[in-house]
Design a protein around this motif. Structure first.
Motif, PDB file in Angstrom:
ATOM      1  N   SER A 169       6.326   2.651  -0.314  1.00 10.16           N
ATOM      2  CA  SER A 169       5.349   1.563  -0.194  1.00 10.16           C
ATOM      3  C   SER A 169       5.528   0.838   1.135  1.00 10.16           C
ATOM      4  O   SER A 169       6.642   0.684   1.644  1.00 10.16           O
ATOM      5  N   PHE A 205       4.307   9.747  -4.504  1.00  7.87           N
ATOM      6  CA  PHE A 205       3.973   8.622  -3.636  1.00  7.87           C
ATOM      7  C   PHE A 205       4.888   8.597  -2.424  1.00  7.87           C
ATOM      8  O   PHE A 205       6.085   8.918  -2.523  1.00  7.87           O
ATOM      9  N   GLU A 206       4.349   8.183  -1.305  1.00  5.95           N
ATOM     10  CA  GLU A 206       5.187   7.854  -0.162  1.00  5.95           C
ATOM     11  C   GLU A 206       5.773   6.466  -0.382  1.00  5.95           C
ATOM     12  O   GLU A 206       5.372   5.738  -1.294  1.00  5.95           O
ATOM     13  N   GLU A 264      -5.906  11.987   3.627  1.00  8.03           N
ATOM     14  CA  GLU A 264      -4.907  11.043   3.133  1.00  8.03           C
ATOM     15  C   GLU A 264      -5.564   9.948   2.311  1.00  8.03           C
ATOM     16  O   GLU A 264      -6.530   9.328   2.742  1.00  8.03           O
ATOM     17  N   SER A 288      -4.787   6.395   0.058  1.00  5.52           N
ATOM     18  CA  SER A 288      -3.813   5.346  -0.233  1.00  5.52           C
ATOM     19  C   SER A 288      -4.401   4.369  -1.233  1.00  5.52           C
ATOM     20  O   SER A 288      -5.622   4.220  -1.338  1.00  5.52           O
ATOM     21  N   GLU A 319       0.853  -1.179   0.000  1.00  2.00           N
ATOM     22  CA  GLU A 319       0.000   0.000   0.000  1.00  2.00           C
ATOM     23  C   GLU A 319       0.887   1.226   0.000  1.00  2.00           C
ATOM     24  O   GLU A 319       1.980   1.225   0.593  1.00  2.00           O
ATOM     25  N   THR A 320       0.455   2.281  -0.678  1.00  6.54           N
ATOM     26  CA  THR A 320       1.218   3.512  -0.691  1.00  6.54           C
ATOM     27  C   THR A 320       0.272   4.700  -0.614  1.00  6.54           C
ATOM     28  O   THR A 320      -0.833   4.654  -1.166  1.00  6.54           O
ATOM     29  N   VAL A 321       0.686   5.716   0.092  1.00  9.39           N
ATOM     30  CA  VAL A 321      -0.097   6.947   0.187  1.00  9.39           C
ATOM     31  C   VAL A 321       0.262   7.832  -1.001  1.00  9.39           C
ATOM     32  O   VAL A 321       1.439   7.978  -1.352  1.00  9.39           O
ATOM     33  N   ARG A 347      -3.754   0.298  -3.124  1.00 11.35           N
ATOM     34  CA  ARG A 347      -3.086  -0.995  -3.022  1.00 11.35           C
ATOM     35  C   ARG A 347      -2.360  -1.286  -4.325  1.00 11.35           C
ATOM     36  O   ARG A 347      -2.866  -1.005  -5.406  1.00 11.35           O
ATOM     37  N   LYS A 369       3.253   1.156  -9.555  1.00 14.81           N
ATOM     38  CA  LYS A 369       3.193   2.512  -9.013  1.00 14.81           C
ATOM     39  C   LYS A 369       3.532   3.531 -10.103  1.00 14.81           C
ATOM     40  O   LYS A 369       2.862   4.564 -10.244  1.00 14.81           O
TER      41      LYS A 369
END
Length: 620
Positions: free
Chosen positions: A422, A419-420, A391, A393, A355-357, A395, A402
């Motif tokens: 992962s 992206f933050e 926020e 996020s 998962e990534t924000v 998957r 990404k």
């Protein structure tokens, strides 16, 4: 006319898109050969696909050979896009698994073959790139039988291997094929009696391929065209075709969704029986997260059928056809049109474990970003979106995916994002049973005209979220019941520790409404408050995804590999040594898989093979 829908599957860079291009050229669908490097192939239509030279979205083309219409689905090869492959598998009559004669069997190849075998889908193996230096035949056949299936049987051999003049030639039917066909009683009787003929061989081969138990291997080159004609013949003669007709009730599967130029939904559909035409009403069905089947209604405004090439034509889709359908604004991937018979119970491959924000570069584009991600989740349901405050996020399967999401958001929606890092996608499970109930409280600053009582309790692993009633259905208007149930699923996406709560049963124990004041919004608000309180009382524990793995490494490297496995919190089983090769199976946290895959080539001098798939969630 007979019809056949096949998939071209492979590990990335095995040459499947080039093979698709060659098949279309040989069938007369296109007048010149495009190339992946040149970015002008028929099936890689996205700009990003052309730039990177990889397939990201499944593409559909059709051609006719020997009185059969073959609809071909070109699927992605990179593991980050395995969800696209899963959706294609649901509609195939057969699959061509492409293996490079140079690079050999890759981890993704083994995962694909394992899945195809489990589903009983007929498979032909096409060994590509026989014209390339370093191409192998005998050792590769041994590897196919050892790593994919012992019933991979060669139907051709190669002369001039590894040169531009490489050419396959057919092998006569003999003992090797007879051994592979030994489960066919009719063939075995004739063989033992010494009265077996070429027709007996061919008849048994057709039957066993159709059952998915024998896998013919053909050699060739998509670039030079060598062996492609023989592959087309094998597809036509060995895969089970069906008659294109309108017999029976409508039964069709939606396996892909995209948006048209005006933003409208377009559903890619494979028809199994009956017919699908414009302006005809029909039911369609969907399996929800709790396992219940929802009955919906639709009417197609337009239907276009794939007949020749990559551009479908207006018409009525019959059994065996693949069509693009307009007008179904509520349709989702996996829906069944006409009949619920083939609704999937679960996926074939593991769900995303990362998962990534995601943040918009321009803070004013937050709303546009969320809307764009919702559009992308229509096309790929595995891109689950979670929103907590401001926020958002998503998957993902991996870092390549990404990059694709970033490029798609920029090019198709005009939203630049960052992206933050992962992170592993954890889940929460209930530790016990929890109950809560609340009535309207007008003395509070914010209150709802609704009474809701809920009980939450753990359910069996893998059972998902269940919802039940311990009150009379008529105790509330149906709209209020629907509001409660929808809010239950939405609220459980964010547990007390920030992760989705899975495998639990939520029961509605108390309810009351207050006419004329109560609204569906009151029940949504009260349900969220009560459910969070019940979950807090039950308690939750965070679980991490754990994969089952199998690694094949040189015996000399097994000690180093075992040390690395233990370092990454894996639990390896007893190594099994077979000559110079050692097999190690066990479990490993999904968060450690990428690091092991990166380290394995150095630990094994490039000889190690690692395969993993989702196993279970375990407490952290």
């Amino acid at each position: 006319m007979l019809t056949l829908t096949i998939g071209i599957l492979a590990h990335v860079d095995a040459g499947k898109t080039s093979l698709t291009e060659r098949l279309l050229f040989e069938a007369g669908v296109i007048g010149h050969l495009g190339s992946v490097d040149g970015g002008d192939t028929q099936t890689d239509s996205m700009e990003l696909e052309r730039r990177r030279g990889i397939t990201i979205k499944s593409a559909v083309v059709a051609f006719t050979t020997g009185g059969r219409r073959v609809t071909l689905v070109d699927t992605p090869g990179h593991s980050d896009f395995i969800a696209e492959v899963e959706r294609a598998l649901r509609v195939l009559d057969g699959a061509v698994l492409v293996v490079s004669a140079v690079e050999g069997i890759q981890a993704q190849t083994r995962i694909l073959m394992r899945t195809l075998t489990r589903l009983g889908i007929p498979v032909l193996v096409f060994v590509n790139k026989i014209d390339r230096m370093g191409a192998q035949e005998g050792p590769l056949l041994d590897a196919l039988r050892a790593k994919l299936s012992p019933r991979c049987v060669a139907l051709s051999t190669v002369t001039g291997l590894g040169t531009a003049q490489a050419k396959p030639s057919p092998l006569p039917f003999g003992e090797e094929l007879a051994e592979a066909l030994a489960d066919d009683d009719r063939f075995l009787t004739a063989y033992v009696a010494g009265e077996v003929s070429e027709e007996d061989y061919r008849g048994a081969l057709v039957r066993q391929v159709g059952l998915g138990t024998v896998h013919p291997v053909l050699f060739g080159s998509a670039i030079t065209g060598a062996g492609v004609g023989e592959l087309v013949t094998a597809v036509r003669e060995l895969f089970p075709a069906r008659t294109r007709d309108d017999a029976g009730p409508l039964d069709a599967t939606v396996f892909k969704i995209e948006r048209g130029r005006a933003g409208e939904k377009v559903a890619y559909t494979r028809v199994r029986s009956g017919s699908l035409g414009p302006r005809r009403p029909f039911p369609f069905y969907r399996r929800e997260n709790d396992g219940t089947v929802v009955d919906l209604a639709g009417r197609a405004s337009a239907v276009r059928v794939y007949e020749h090439g990559a551009t479908p034509v207006e018409g009525t889709a019959l059994a065996g056809d693949v069509a693009r359908v307009w007008g179904l604004k509520d349709v989702r991937i996996g829906d069944q049109l006409g009949s619920p018979e083939h609704l999937p119970a679960r996926g074939f491959f593991a769900p995303p474990s990362l998962e990534t924000v995601v943040h918009p570069v321009d803070p004013d584009q937050g709303v546009a970003l969320y809307a764009a991600l919702e559009r992308l989740s229509e096309q790929d349901p595995f891109i689950g979106i979670r929103r907590r405050g401001h926020e958002v996020s998503v998957r993902l399967y991996g870092e390549v995916q990404k990059e694709v999401v970033r490029s798609t958001l920029a090019e198709e929606f005009g939203v630049d994002v960052r992206f933050e890092e992962s992170r592993t996608l954890y889940v929460e499970r209930l530790s016990g049973i929890g109950t809560a109930m609340r009535n309207p409280a007008p003395d509070e600053r914010v209150y709802f005209w609704a009474t809701v009582g809920l009980r939450v309790e753990p359910a069996a692993p893998g059972s998902g979220v269940g919802y039940a009633l311990a009150v009379e259905l008529g105790s509330l208007p149906l709209a209020f019941h629907r509001a409660i149930e929808e809010t239950v699923y939405e609220t459980l996406r964010h547990g007390p520790r920030g992760w989705e709560v899975i495998d639990c049963l939520v029961t509605l124990t108390h309810t009351r409404f207050y006419p004329p004041l109560s609204t569906a919004g009151d029940f949504r608000g009260m349900t969220s408050i009560v459910l969070r309180e019940a979950v807090r009382r039950a308690g939750t524990r965070v679980h991490e995804p754990v994969n089952a793995f199998e690694a094949e490494v040189p015996t000399a490297a097994v000690s180093a590999v075992l040390r690395k496995l233990v370092e990454l919190r894996a639990v390896p089983g007893e190594p099994i040594v077979r000559g110079a090769v050692c097999t190690v199976a066990g479990t490993i946290p999904a968060a450690s898989v990428h690091e092991l895959e990166q380290a394995l080539p150095a630990l094994t001098q490039g000889e190690g093979v690692f395969v993993s798939e989702f196993g279970e969630y375990r407490p952290r």
